[in-house]
Design an enzyme around this catalytic site. Structure first.
Site, short mmCIF file in Angstrom:
data_model
loop_
_atom_site.label_atom_id
_atom_site.label_comp_id
_atom_site.label_asym_id
_atom_site.label_seq_id
_atom_site.Cartn_x
_atom_site.Cartn_y
_atom_site.Cartn_z
N SER A 18 6.64 3.10 -31.23
CA SER A 18 6.12 4.30 -30.66
C SER A 18 7.11 5.00 -29.89
O SER A 18 8.04 4.63 -29.50
CB SER A 18 4.92 3.95 -30.04
N ILE A 20 9.38 6.84 -27.34
CA ILE A 20 11.10 7.06 -27.48
C ILE A 20 11.56 6.41 -28.21
O ILE A 20 12.60 7.01 -29.33
CB ILE A 20 11.57 6.86 -25.93
N TYR A 156 7.89 -2.20 -12.01
CA TYR A 156 8.85 -1.64 -12.89
C TYR A 156 10.23 -1.05 -12.05
O TYR A 156 11.06 -1.26 -12.61
CB TYR A 156 7.80 -0.41 -13.33
N SER A 191 3.99 9.24 -24.04
CA SER A 191 4.37 8.29 -25.09
C SER A 191 2.85 7.57 -24.80
O SER A 191 2.17 7.70 -23.99
CB SER A 191 5.30 7.44 -24.76
N1 LIG Z 1 7.02 7.19 -20.92
C1 LIG Z 1 7.52 7.39 -19.64
O1 LIG Z 1 6.88 8.03 -18.83
C2 LIG Z 1 8.99 6.61 -19.38
C3 LIG Z 1 9.71 7.20 -18.47
C4 LIG Z 1 10.90 6.63 -18.16
C5 LIG Z 1 11.40 5.55 -18.99
N2 LIG Z 1 10.77 5.18 -19.77
C6 LIG Z 1 11.22 4.07 -20.72
O2 LIG Z 1 11.34 4.53 -22.04
C7 LIG Z 1 11.13 3.10 -22.74
C8 LIG Z 1 10.19 3.22 -23.88
O3 LIG Z 1 8.92 3.79 -23.62
P1 LIG Z 1 8.02 4.91 -24.08
O4 LIG Z 1 7.62 5.79 -23.26
O5 LIG Z 1 8.47 5.13 -25.46
O6 LIG Z 1 6.61 3.83 -24.48
P2 LIG Z 1 5.96 3.35 -25.48
O7 LIG Z 1 5.46 4.38 -26.39
O8 LIG Z 1 4.76 2.56 -24.73
O9 LIG Z 1 6.95 2.38 -26.14
C9 LIG Z 1 7.35 0.92 -25.75
C10 LIG Z 1 7.75 0.20 -26.98
O10 LIG Z 1 8.17 -1.04 -26.49
C11 LIG Z 1 7.66 -2.02 -27.34
N3 LIG Z 1 7.45 -3.25 -26.43
C12 LIG Z 1 6.64 -3.46 -25.51
N4 LIG Z 1 6.52 -4.77 -25.18
C13 LIG Z 1 7.24 -5.42 -26.19
C14 LIG Z 1 7.50 -6.88 -26.35
N5 LIG Z 1 7.09 -7.67 -25.52
N6 LIG Z 1 8.25 -6.89 -27.66
C15 LIG Z 1 8.67 -5.97 -28.39
N7 LIG Z 1 8.43 -4.63 -28.07
C16 LIG Z 1 7.85 -4.54 -27.15
C17 LIG Z 1 6.47 -1.39 -27.83
O11 LIG Z 1 6.09 -1.76 -29.03
P3 LIG Z 1 5.03 -2.83 -29.49
O12 LIG Z 1 3.91 -2.74 -28.63
O13 LIG Z 1 4.52 -2.52 -30.81
O14 LIG Z 1 5.68 -4.53 -29.42
C18 LIG Z 1 6.67 -0.07 -28.10
O15 LIG Z 1 7.50 0.24 -29.07
C19 LIG Z 1 10.62 1.87 -21.78
O16 LIG Z 1 11.89 1.17 -21.63
C20 LIG Z 1 10.18 2.83 -20.67
O17 LIG Z 1 10.18 1.96 -19.46
C21 LIG Z 1 9.49 5.68 -20.32
#
Ligand SMILES: NC(=O)c1ccc[n+]([C@@H]2O[C@H](COP(=O)([O-])OP(=O)(O)OC[C@H]3O[C@@H](n4cnc5c(N)ncnc54)[C@H](OP(=O)(O)O)[C@@H]3O)[C@@H](O)[C@H]2O)c1
Length: 262
Positions: A18, A20, A156, A191
């Site tokens: 999902s 990013i 975090y 996301s």
């Molecule tokens: N959204 C924001 O506001 C934001 C801001 C700054 C940085 N970020 C960073 O961007 C990155 C991606 O986040 P996103 O916003 O795209 O959120 P997201 O849509 O929730 O994606 C998170 C991804 O990590 C995977 N994941 C989580 N726990 C896992 C585990 N134990 N094993 C394998 N996969 C795991 C999830 O897949 P499954 O659940 O299918 O395993 C999902 O594909 C993260 O590192 C986050 O900290 C996000």
């Protein structure tokens, strides 16, 4: 600017089911790259791998990135199928909202396992494969909160600061082996991130101004790979927050203190 032949490029992307990670996989495959996508939700990964009309290919292996066995399975697959790895994108992450003094120690451990230890140990496992890669690059997805800490997200912030500290250290260590290390620090992104917060009350809210799309973050990630950036902080708001933390930390503390009160 690095001229990469994307059609020859092999990339491993974590957190690809999902947000990013998914957007990065699609954009790499749009450029012709071959991608190995991983996350726990297998049906999401299957759908991603079955997308039509992409010049590149997306393979997938589902599993929990905190499991050493899963990380070893990924590396073994890459060694067998590709023999080398050009790009490793440590993107999988999870977060939480809530006060430190009301949280269990388990919440901190769970977040550190996904956001920090899994990235570090996957990198360790993949390094021999990367030494055989072309323009090998490790892209770590941090956050604006890798640079400035805010209240109610202590676990975090700790994990993302740790990721940045580790990445900065290995950047200089690995330079002599031709391996580039870069950190991309997005601000709030639309996301599923806030739907799967760990040990967080359902009415907890993340306070932020505006949000980027995962596609915009993915575009910035690929631009950073091409420009061989060291550290890219995304969004004007994100940059402003980081600079306030550096230039006027006392004032920022006073502002943030207000958002820490219940
Ligand atoms: N959204 C924001 O506001 C934001 C801001 C700054 C940085 N970020 C960073 O961007 C990155 C991606 O986040 P996103 O916003 O795209 O959120 P997201 O849509 O929730 O994606 C998170 C991804 O990590 C995977 N994941 C989580 N726990 C896992 C585990 N134990 N094993 C394998 N996969 C795991 C999830 O897949 P499954 O659940 O299918 O395993 C999902 O594909 C993260 O590192 C986050 O900290 C996000």
């Amino acid at each position: 600017m690095l001229k990469r032949d994307w059609s020859q490029c092999k990339a491993l992307v974590t957190g690809a089911s999902s947000g990013i990670g998914e957007a990065i996989c699609k954009q790499l495959a749009e450029r012709g790259a071959t991608v190995l996508a991983t996350a726990r939700r297998e049906e999401r990964l299957r759908a991603l791998s079955e997308q039509d009309g992409l010049p590149g290919r997306i393979h997938y292996i589902a599993g929990d990135i905190t499991s050493p066995e899963h990380r070893a399975t990924l590396a073994a697959w890459i060694e067998r199928e590709w023999g080398a790895l050009d790009i490793l994108i440590n993107n999988a992450g999870s977060g939480a909202i809530g006060r430190f003094d009301e949280a269990s120690s388990d919440r901190l451990r769970k977040i550190m396992e996904v956001d920090f230890f899994a990235s570090v140990e996957l990198t360790r496992t993949c390094l021999p494969l990367m030494r055989a890669g072309v323009h090998p690059t490790i892209l770590n997805i941090g956050s604006v909160l890798s640079h400035v800490a805010v209240p109610l997200k202590s676990e975090y912030c700790a994990a993302k600061f740790a990721l940045r500290g580790w990445a900065e250290s290995i950047r200089t260590e690995l330079a002599s082996q031709g391996i580039h290390v870069l950190m991309l620090s997005p601000s709030t992104t639309k996301s599923e991130f806030f739907n799967s917060l760990i040990d967080t009350s359902p009415d907890a809210e993340s306070k932020s101004f505006g949000a980027m799309s995962p596609e915009d973050v993915a575009r910035a990630a690929i631009r950073s790979l091409e420009r061989r950036r060291r550290d890219a902080i995304l969004s004007l708001g994100g940059k402003a927050l980081v600079w306030c933390g550096r230039l006027v930390p006392g004032i920022l503390d006073r502002v943030l203190r207000k958002s820490a009160t219940k």
